[in-house]
Design an enzyme around this catalytic site. Structure first.
Site, short mmCIF file in Angstrom:
data_model
loop_
_atom_site.label_atom_id
_atom_site.label_comp_id
_atom_site.label_asym_id
_atom_site.label_seq_id
_atom_site.Cartn_x
_atom_site.Cartn_y
_atom_site.Cartn_z
N GLU A 230 46.33 17.90 -5.78
CA GLU A 230 47.77 17.86 -5.47
C GLU A 230 48.58 18.93 -6.20
O GLU A 230 49.41 19.61 -5.58
CB GLU A 230 48.30 16.45 -5.77
CG GLU A 230 47.79 15.42 -4.79
CD GLU A 230 47.86 13.99 -5.30
OE1 GLU A 230 47.42 13.09 -4.56
OE2 GLU A 230 48.35 13.78 -6.43
N ASP B 217 52.97 16.72 -12.15
CA ASP B 217 52.86 15.89 -10.95
C ASP B 217 52.79 14.42 -11.33
O ASP B 217 51.74 13.91 -11.70
CB ASP B 217 51.60 16.31 -10.17
CG ASP B 217 51.44 15.55 -8.86
OD1 ASP B 217 52.24 14.65 -8.59
OD2 ASP B 217 50.48 15.85 -8.12
N LYS C 146 45.47 3.47 -3.41
CA LYS C 146 44.93 4.67 -4.05
C LYS C 146 44.54 4.41 -5.50
O LYS C 146 43.67 5.09 -6.04
CB LYS C 146 45.98 5.79 -3.96
CG LYS C 146 45.51 7.15 -4.44
CD LYS C 146 46.59 8.16 -4.13
CE LYS C 146 46.31 9.51 -4.76
NZ LYS C 146 47.37 10.47 -4.44
N ASP D 136 49.22 14.78 2.43
CA ASP D 136 49.36 14.27 1.06
C ASP D 136 49.19 12.76 1.15
O ASP D 136 50.09 12.05 1.59
CB ASP D 136 50.74 14.64 0.52
CG ASP D 136 51.05 13.98 -0.83
OD1 ASP D 136 50.12 13.41 -1.45
OD2 ASP D 136 52.21 14.03 -1.26
#
Length: 533
Positions: free
Chosen positions: A173, A195, A72, A10
């Site tokens: 994810e 999420d 990210k 992850d």
């Protein structure tokens, strides 16, 4: 059984995590200090080594200009994008322009592409796994937000390759979280995965049957996450300090980093204890040399008001995902929360109110994505899959419509968003003017019929067809989306069968040559404070 192993990683905005299926069950792999999650922070030290993880996070204030976090949020983006401009305004490290409008980070005397920064985080995850497992790890399933476009997925894949990992698959994810939730259970449910990570927010609606995980729809916001909650607290603290002392802490990047750290800690404290006592000693000094401190108390109700519009933004995304799946909140059997910010009571209470059911407990929001990725990794290793009972079928969707540019700045949709993948679809176009020798095929992702309202993934030229009058030459454009969600495009002259193809990859601004150079550079970088396997 083969000694071959594949891990699940992850790769998060704030924290990353690595897991593997061991003895038939997915397990998060700790580092040698027992830490299960690792800050996605890379700090370049004066002696030339690089520190990654929780120790690197300590350098965000003391070595701010040479410490990169939240990379990210930049990966796979173009330099001119609003998201990059926003990051430039608040990040202490230098964000500069690279070739093809790509983003580069200037740090520690080096200029690195964003995938090279993420590669160092992945390299650390690889080292953590190798130290714990006592063997080399070459293969991985890496996760990304469901709403990442093709550029961002390509850049994530590039990062893994630079880190020395063969990517078996890039998976979303929320899908990974669903795999972990359903692992080993004989259930038949429609679930929603909510999420909320450090930098991104995704919602996926899935149907789980026996050994089948089918994504019905997905929606998201790639610039909404826990960082934005921190920013609200930072703004409130800075404004209070300005009113009290006539000094704007936001004008000094060193002070800004201290504010950021205080904001993140306050968010955690108020979520856990219902109140945060904020104290930052020696945050700045006046022109006269007086050293000032910052003290504030933040209560839960005040924090909830401060962030409620951010919380409400998440439910607009939930609305979109449910509408795409042709469902209502009442049709959902279970809600899975993913991401550290979902520990906040304001999030849990709001989710419960929206879905009219309590979110599932017993699922660790920080680890569930890596666990699910490891299940998929084991399933993709044939022999391991046969012995672990890992998920047999994973049916995902493409999060955004795929389009081709047409005359006048318009686009034509080829593949609808939330179409199951892998998929291949073709459409025939004709030349737009007499005597045309070549056509430029522009590929977009997005929901607007205007090119300027979509993300340009890339373009390529097709030539060598018969020179003729306008509309006489027919060119078939074929789009293929592979199981990783990555786009491949080809064009064929229907008269001659001549074909040109490309993988759209303007993503990270890295050519094959750039990638090889990055791989070589990465191999030479020594990660500080980590034992070799």
């Amino acid at each position: 059984m083969s000694d071959d192993i594949a891990v699940g990683i992850d790769l998060g905005t704030s924290y990353s995590c690595v897991a593997a299926v061991q003895d038939g069950a997915p397990q998060v792999i700790p580092n040698e200090w027992g830490e299960l999650t690792h800050a996605s922070v890379v700090s370049f030290l004066p002696e030339g080594t690089v520190l990654v993880g929780n120790n690197a996070k300590k350098n965000i204030i003391t070595n701010a200009e040479n410490t990169v976090y939240s990379a990210k949020r930049l990966i796979g983006r173009f330099f001119f994008s609003d998201e990059v401009k926003k990051a430039q305004a608040v990040m202490p490290y230098k964000i500069v322009e690279g070739p093809n409008n790509s983003v580069r980070v200037e740090v520690g005397g080096r200029v690195l592409a964003v995938p090279e920064i993420s590669a160092l985080v992945l390299k650390e995850m690889k080292a953590v796994a190798e130290t714990a497992l006592g063997r080399e790890v070459k293969k991985a399933v890496v996760t990304c937000p469901a709403y990442f476009n093709d550029n961002q997925r390509q850049a994530t894949r590039d990062a893994a390759r630079i880190a020395g990992l063969q990517v078996l698959r890039i998976i979303n994810e929320p899908t990974a979280a669903a795999l972990a939730y359903g692992f080993g259970k004989d259930i038949n449910q429609r679930i929603c995965v909510y999420d909320l990570g450090g930098g991104t927010f995704d919602v996926s609606i899935l149907e789980i049957g026996k050994d089948v995980f089918e994504v019905l729809s997905t929606a998201g916001d790639t610039y909404l996450g826990g960082d934005d909650f921190d920013d609200r607290i930072m703004g409130w603290l800075a404004q209070g300090f300005l009113e009290a002392h006539q000094l704007d802490l936001r004008q000094n990047k060193f002070c800004l980093q201290m504010l950021k750290e205080a904001g993140e800690k306050a968010k955690i404290d108020v979520g856990r204890d219902g109140v945060a006592q904020i104290h930052v000693p020696a945050i700045c000094q006046t022109a006269e040399g007086e050293v000032l401190e910052l003290r504030q108390t933040l209560a839960a109700d005040q924090f909830n008001r401060m962030v409620m519009d951010l919380v409400q933004r998440t439910f607009k995304v939930c609305d979109e995902a449910l509408q795409s799946a042709r469902l209502t909140a009442a049709d959902i059997d279970a809600v899975i929360l993913v991401g550290g910010p979902t520990r906040l009571p304001v999030i849990r209470q709001s989710v419960q109110h929206y879905f009219q059911k309590e979110p599932m407990t017993g699922v660790d929001p920080d680890q569930v994505v890596a666990l699910g990725a490891s299940i998929q990794a084991a399933a993709l290793l044939d022999e391991a899959a046969a012995t672990t009972g890992a998920a047999s079928y994973l049916l995902d969707v493409t999060p955004l419509s795929l389009r081709v540019g047409t005359v006048g700045g318009f686009t034509e949709r080829i593949i609808d968003k939330n179409t199951p993948i892998p998929i291949e679809k073709s459409k025939t176009f004709t030349t737009s003017r007499d005597g045309q020798e070549r056509v430029k095929i522009r590929v977009y992702q997005g929901e607007s019929n205007r090119a300027d309202g979509c993300e340009l993934l890339g373009e390529f030229e097709f030539s060598g067809f018969r020179i003729a009058f306008r509309g006489e030459v027919q060119i078939q454009v074929t789009f293929e989306i592979d199981p990783n969600g990555i786009v491949h495009v080809s064009a064929t002259d229907l008269e001659t069968g001549q074909r040109a193809s490309t993988t759209i990859s303007l993503s990270s601004g890295l050519s094959e040559g750039d990638l090889q150079t990055a791989i070589d550079k990465n191999a030479e970088i020594e990660l500080a404070g980590h034992q070799a396997a």
